[in-house]
Design an enzyme around this catalytic site. Structure first.
Site, PDB file in Angstrom:
ATOM      1  N   ARG A  94      76.279  43.405  40.241  1.00 27.95           N
ATOM      2  CA  ARG A  94      76.338  42.827  38.889  1.00 27.95           C
ATOM      3  C   ARG A  94      75.822  43.816  37.843  1.00 27.95           C
ATOM      4  O   ARG A  94      76.399  43.934  36.763  1.00 27.95           O
ATOM      5  CB  ARG A  94      75.529  41.520  38.855  1.00 27.95           C
ATOM      6  N   ARG A 100      82.686  39.735  28.784  1.00 25.74           N
ATOM      7  CA  ARG A 100      82.045  40.736  29.643  1.00 25.74           C
ATOM      8  C   ARG A 100      82.887  41.978  29.812  1.00 25.74           C
ATOM      9  O   ARG A 100      82.494  42.904  30.506  1.00 25.74           O
ATOM     10  CB  ARG A 100      81.916  40.173  31.052  1.00 25.74           C
ATOM     11  N   LYS A 133      68.866  36.284  28.877  1.00 25.03           N
ATOM     12  CA  LYS A 133      69.879  35.670  27.992  1.00 25.03           C
ATOM     13  C   LYS A 133      69.760  34.145  28.032  1.00 25.03           C
ATOM     14  O   LYS A 133      69.663  33.495  26.995  1.00 25.03           O
ATOM     15  CB  LYS A 133      71.293  36.105  28.409  1.00 25.03           C
ATOM     16  N   ARG A 159      63.637  34.232  40.405  1.00 23.43           N
ATOM     17  CA  ARG A 159      64.226  33.188  39.541  1.00 23.43           C
ATOM     18  C   ARG A 159      64.565  31.930  40.345  1.00 23.43           C
ATOM     19  O   ARG A 159      65.028  31.986  41.464  1.00 23.43           O
ATOM     20  CB  ARG A 159      65.515  33.714  38.895  1.00 23.43           C
ATOM     21  N   ARG A 206      69.786  31.025  43.055  1.00 24.73           N
ATOM     22  CA  ARG A 206      71.220  31.267  42.908  1.00 24.73           C
ATOM     23  C   ARG A 206      71.753  32.120  44.048  1.00 24.73           C
ATOM     24  O   ARG A 206      71.095  33.053  44.489  1.00 24.73           O
ATOM     25  CB  ARG A 206      71.504  31.942  41.559  1.00 24.73           C
TER      26      ARG A 206
HETATM   27  P1  AP5 Z   1      67.542  34.664  32.730  1.00 28.27           P
HETATM   28  O1  AP5 Z   1      67.285  34.115  31.377  1.00 28.27           O
HETATM   29  O2  AP5 Z   1      68.064  33.750  33.774  1.00 28.27           O
HETATM   30  O3  AP5 Z   1      68.430  35.998  32.666  1.00 28.27           O
HETATM   31  P2  AP5 Z   1      69.959  36.213  32.236  1.00 28.27           P
HETATM   32  O4  AP5 Z   1      69.969  37.347  31.275  1.00 28.27           O
HETATM   33  O5  AP5 Z   1      70.562  34.925  31.790  1.00 28.27           O
HETATM   34  O6  AP5 Z   1      70.565  36.758  33.585  1.00 28.27           O
HETATM   35  P3  AP5 Z   1      71.743  36.197  34.511  1.00 28.27           P
HETATM   36  O7  AP5 Z   1      71.430  36.661  35.920  1.00 28.27           O
HETATM   37  O8  AP5 Z   1      71.947  34.735  34.333  1.00 28.27           O
HETATM   38  O9  AP5 Z   1      72.955  36.967  34.010  1.00 28.27           O
HETATM   39  P4  AP5 Z   1      74.291  37.116  34.769  1.00 28.27           P
HETATM   40  O10 AP5 Z   1      75.127  37.769  33.763  1.00 28.27           O
HETATM   41  O11 AP5 Z   1      74.192  37.804  36.070  1.00 28.27           O
HETATM   42  O12 AP5 Z   1      74.697  35.656  35.192  1.00 28.27           O
HETATM   43  P5  AP5 Z   1      75.759  34.636  34.664  1.00 28.27           P
HETATM   44  O13 AP5 Z   1      75.291  33.297  35.013  1.00 28.27           O
HETATM   45  O14 AP5 Z   1      76.126  34.923  33.255  1.00 28.27           O
HETATM   46  O15 AP5 Z   1      66.149  35.312  33.244  1.00 28.27           O
HETATM   47  C1  AP5 Z   1      66.056  35.879  34.537  1.00 28.27           C
HETATM   48  C2  AP5 Z   1      64.683  35.555  35.156  1.00 28.27           C
HETATM   49  O16 AP5 Z   1      63.676  36.255  34.441  1.00 28.27           O
HETATM   50  C3  AP5 Z   1      64.289  34.086  35.096  1.00 28.27           C
HETATM   51  O17 AP5 Z   1      63.599  33.775  36.257  1.00 28.27           O
HETATM   52  C4  AP5 Z   1      63.377  33.984  33.852  1.00 28.27           C
HETATM   53  O18 AP5 Z   1      62.447  32.931  33.955  1.00 28.27           O
HETATM   54  C5  AP5 Z   1      62.722  35.350  33.865  1.00 28.27           C
HETATM   55  N1  AP5 Z   1      62.449  35.899  32.540  1.00 28.27           N
HETATM   56  C6  AP5 Z   1      63.251  35.844  31.435  1.00 28.27           C
HETATM   57  N2  AP5 Z   1      62.707  36.507  30.402  1.00 28.27           N
HETATM   58  C7  AP5 Z   1      61.528  37.031  30.867  1.00 28.27           C
HETATM   59  C8  AP5 Z   1      60.485  37.839  30.286  1.00 28.27           C
HETATM   60  N3  AP5 Z   1      60.569  38.248  28.996  1.00 28.27           N
HETATM   61  N4  AP5 Z   1      59.449  38.176  31.056  1.00 28.27           N
HETATM   62  C9  AP5 Z   1      59.348  37.776  32.354  1.00 28.27           C
HETATM   63  N5  AP5 Z   1      60.279  36.995  32.977  1.00 28.27           N
HETATM   64  C10 AP5 Z   1      61.365  36.636  32.237  1.00 28.27           C
HETATM   65  O19 AP5 Z   1      77.062  35.015  35.534  1.00 28.27           O
HETATM   66  C11 AP5 Z   1      77.068  34.782  36.935  1.00 28.27           C
HETATM   67  C12 AP5 Z   1      78.409  35.141  37.538  1.00 28.27           C
HETATM   68  O20 AP5 Z   1      79.457  34.317  36.952  1.00 28.27           O
HETATM   69  C13 AP5 Z   1      78.914  36.573  37.307  1.00 28.27           C
HETATM   70  O21 AP5 Z   1      78.357  37.486  38.228  1.00 28.27           O
HETATM   71  C14 AP5 Z   1      80.430  36.382  37.510  1.00 28.27           C
HETATM   72  O22 AP5 Z   1      80.768  36.242  38.867  1.00 28.27           O
HETATM   73  C15 AP5 Z   1      80.678  35.048  36.831  1.00 28.27           C
HETATM   74  N6  AP5 Z   1      80.980  35.206  35.389  1.00 28.27           N
HETATM   75  C16 AP5 Z   1      80.226  34.752  34.353  1.00 28.27           C
HETATM   76  N7  AP5 Z   1      80.787  35.076  33.184  1.00 28.27           N
HETATM   77  C17 AP5 Z   1      81.911  35.757  33.483  1.00 28.27           C
HETATM   78  C18 AP5 Z   1      82.911  36.379  32.698  1.00 28.27           C
HETATM   79  N8  AP5 Z   1      82.841  36.373  31.358  1.00 28.27           N
HETATM   80  N9  AP5 Z   1      83.946  37.000  33.313  1.00 28.27           N
HETATM   81  C19 AP5 Z   1      84.026  37.017  34.650  1.00 28.27           C
HETATM   82  N10 AP5 Z   1      83.115  36.456  35.472  1.00 28.27           N
HETATM   83  C20 AP5 Z   1      82.052  35.829  34.887  1.00 28.27           C
HETATM   84 MG    MG Z   2      71.949  33.561  32.650  1.00 23.17          MG
END
Ligand code: AP5
Ligand code: MG
Length: 215
Positions: A171, A93, A18, A127, A160
């Site tokens: 997650r 979410r 994402k 990552r 992270r």
């Molecule tokens: P990346 O692009 O970082 O993946 P992502 O889909 O963004 O995954 P996240 O782990 O960031 O999602 P998340 O929902 O857990 O985290 P968030 O920050 O939103 O890619 C991942 C890796 O793969 C990278 O190394 C990249 O280089 C590689 N990659 C990408 N595409 C690739 C491909 N095609 N091929 C190979 N490699 C590839 O949330 C974190 C925390 O915040 C949550 O757990 C929660 O505690 C809190 N939070 C956030 N939003 C809310 C909400 N709405 N409500 C409540 N709590 C929340």
């Molecule tokens: Mg992300």
């Protein structure tokens, strides 16, 4: 066919890409990316009561309460940066968050990137993230130009605190039990949902998204 979406949400399990795809999309669409996780991590870096609370809570992989996240997102979306639209990553979410969003902003398109759990675990384990701008790298699939350093800010990259095996499993479970219900909610609202195969190279995923958006 050309579309003109400007209020989008990008869904997908953890590690689906994402944040990675948001980088490309925000430039092409001309609307800002709003990552709830990045906003929370910026708060987490502050030496405040909220910052300390978030640090503990987020490293476990649990969701942050609606009270905190809803306010943070609403303030941002109603600010001057988002007058032309937005690309939401990580919010909503849950169905409750989706219903809250609907009280002040209309969404016109959903992107849903799909990957397997095994791929998610591999990606998150390698990552590295820039603590300053939020730019995402991977040790193998997307290494920075200079090892350990952000291409954009030259800041030292970090792993992270929620990219541990236990937090990743938690997650992913939350995604499949709660977040997919938010996607179903948008289905019932007849918002277009574009399914994307996330298990391709970063460039191939980008191409599929651009094609399906008519960009
Ligand atoms: P990346 O692009 O970082 O993946 P992502 O889909 O963004 O995954 P996240 O782990 O960031 O999602 P998340 O929902 O857990 O985290 P968030 O920050 O939103 O890619 C991942 C890796 O793969 C990278 O190394 C990249 O280089 C590689 N990659 C990408 N595409 C690739 C491909 N095609 N091929 C190979 N490699 C590839 O949330 C974190 C925390 O915040 C949550 O757990 C929660 O505690 C809190 N939070 C956030 N939003 C809310 C909400 N709405 N409500 C409540 N709590 C929340
Ligand atoms: Mg992300």
């Amino acid at each position: 066919m050309a579309f003109s979406f400007s209020k989008l949400i990008i869904f997908g399990p953890q590690g689906a890409g994402k944040g990675t795809q948001t980088e490309f999309l925000t430039k092409r669409l001309g609307v800002p990316a709003v990552s709830s996780g990045h906003l929370l991590r910026l708060e987490m870096g502050q030496d405040t009561k909220l910052g300390h609370f978030l640090k503990t809570q987020m490293s476990t992989g649990e969701l942050i309460s609606d009270e905190i996240i809803n306010l943070l997102i609403k303030n941002y979306l109603l600010g001057p940066e988002c007058v032309r639209g937005f690309l939401l990553d990580g919010f909503p979410r849950t169905v409750d968050q989706a219903k809250f969003l609907a009280t002040f902003a209309a969404v016109d398109c959903i992107l849903k990137i799909n990957i397997s759990d095994a791929e998610a675990v591999w990606r998150l384990s390698g990552r590295r993230t820039c603590p300053s701008c939020g730019m995402v790298y991977h040790q193998e699939s997307k290494p920075p130009q200079k090892a350990g350093s952000c291409d954009r800010c030259r800041v030292e990259l970090i792993k992270r605190s929620d990219d541990t095996p236990e937090a990743i499993q938690k997650r992913l479970k939350i995604y499949y039990t709660e977040t997919v219900l938010a996607v179903v909610y948008y289905q019932t609202q007849s918002i277009p949902i574009l399914e994307i195969n996330g298990e391709q190279t970063i460039e191939a995923v980008r191409q599929e998204i651009f094609e399906k958006l008519g960009l």
